[in-house]
Design a protein around this motif. Structure first.
Motif, PDB file in Angstrom:
ATOM      1  N   ILE A 148      51.315  60.254  59.718  1.00  0.00           N
ATOM      2  CA  ILE A 148      51.842  58.905  59.479  1.00  0.00           C
ATOM      3  C   ILE A 148      51.565  58.465  58.041  1.00  0.00           C
ATOM      4  CG2 ILE A 148      51.618  56.477  60.135  1.00  0.00           C
ATOM      5  CD1 ILE A 148      51.186  57.487  63.020  1.00  0.00           C
ATOM      6  N   LEU A 149      50.333  58.643  57.583  1.00  0.00           N
ATOM      7  CA  LEU A 149      50.001  58.280  56.201  1.00  0.00           C
ATOM      8  C   LEU A 149      50.744  59.163  55.203  1.00  0.00           C
ATOM      9  CD1 LEU A 149      46.163  57.620  56.525  1.00  0.00           C
ATOM     10  CD2 LEU A 149      48.016  55.943  56.424  1.00  0.00           C
ATOM     11  N   THR A 150      50.913  60.434  55.534  1.00  0.00           N
ATOM     12  CA  THR A 150      51.664  61.337  54.665  1.00  0.00           C
ATOM     13  C   THR A 150      53.122  60.894  54.582  1.00  0.00           C
ATOM     14  OG1 THR A 150      50.185  63.180  55.151  1.00  0.00           O
ATOM     15  CG2 THR A 150      52.381  63.735  54.334  1.00  0.00           C
ATOM     16  N   GLY A 151      53.694  60.501  55.718  1.00  0.00           N
ATOM     17  CA  GLY A 151      55.077  60.008  55.723  1.00  0.00           C
ATOM     18  C   GLY A 151      55.238  58.766  54.863  1.00  0.00           C
ATOM     19  N   LYS A 152      54.269  57.866  54.934  1.00  0.00           N
ATOM     20  CA  LYS A 152      54.309  56.659  54.091  1.00  0.00           C
ATOM     21  C   LYS A 152      54.231  57.023  52.617  1.00  0.00           C
ATOM     22  CE  LYS A 152      52.456  53.469  57.527  1.00  0.00           C
ATOM     23  NZ  LYS A 152      51.361  52.593  57.917  1.00  0.00           N
ATOM     24  N   ASN A 153      53.375  58.004  52.288  1.00  0.00           N
ATOM     25  CA  ASN A 153      53.293  58.469  50.898  1.00  0.00           C
ATOM     26  C   ASN A 153      54.627  59.042  50.430  1.00  0.00           C
ATOM     27  OD1 ASN A 153      50.652  57.778  50.440  1.00  0.00           O
ATOM     28  ND2 ASN A 153      49.840  59.848  50.643  1.00  0.00           N
ATOM     29  N   LEU A 154      55.209  59.910  51.254  1.00  0.00           N
ATOM     30  CA  LEU A 154      56.480  60.525  50.882  1.00  0.00           C
ATOM     31  C   LEU A 154      57.552  59.463  50.647  1.00  0.00           C
ATOM     32  CD1 LEU A 154      56.567  63.556  53.351  1.00  0.00           C
ATOM     33  CD2 LEU A 154      56.287  63.649  50.873  1.00  0.00           C
ATOM     34  N   LYS A 155      57.648  58.515  51.569  1.00  0.00           N
ATOM     35  CA  LYS A 155      58.654  57.459  51.441  1.00  0.00           C
ATOM     36  C   LYS A 155      58.423  56.642  50.169  1.00  0.00           C
ATOM     37  CE  LYS A 155      60.901  53.800  54.012  1.00  0.00           C
ATOM     38  NZ  LYS A 155      60.984  53.075  55.270  1.00  0.00           N
TER      39      LYS A 155
END
Length: 115
Positions: free
Chosen positions: A24-31
């Motif tokens: 989830i945190l990785t997805g937020k970073n990517l976005k």
């Protein structure tokens, strides 16, 4: 003399000093980094040679993680290190439990389960 049987269960929990990738945190970073770069999802899709944009949206939501190849390609495109793109969290692992019987002042292991 009356014999007493006493059972107790000990649960052993070991905190690992191990980091795991938080999707989830990785997805937020990517976005965040994709939005900062000005690239559209369609442009990212074409750059990564994906047939459809759904994997990118799944990465953003934290439902899946990009493959190592896609992560590397994204790091080059976005001019960020792979470590900048991923985010980690501490992992706590329950290791197992033991059941002991105290019989006549002796401690006897009756059952153990390690997972």
């Amino acid at each position: 003399m009356t014999a007493f049987f006493f059972y107790f269960k000990i649960k052993v929990v070991i905190e690992m000093n191990k980091q795991i990738i938080d999707p989830i945190l990785t997805g937020k970073n990517l976005k965040k980094y994709v939005e900062q770069s000005g690239y559209s999802v369609k442009e990212i899709q074409n750059y990564l040679c994906l047939e459809c944009p759904q994997p990118i949206y799944r990465w953003f939501k934290g439902k899946t993680l990009p493959s190592i190849h896609h992560l590397y390609s994204l790091s080059l495109l976005l001019d960020k290190s792979m470590n900048d793109l991923i985010d980690t969290k501490d992992q706590m692992i329950e290791w197992g439990y033991f059941v002991y019987n105290i019989k006549e002042r002796n401690l006897i292991l009756e059952k153990q389960e390690i997972f």
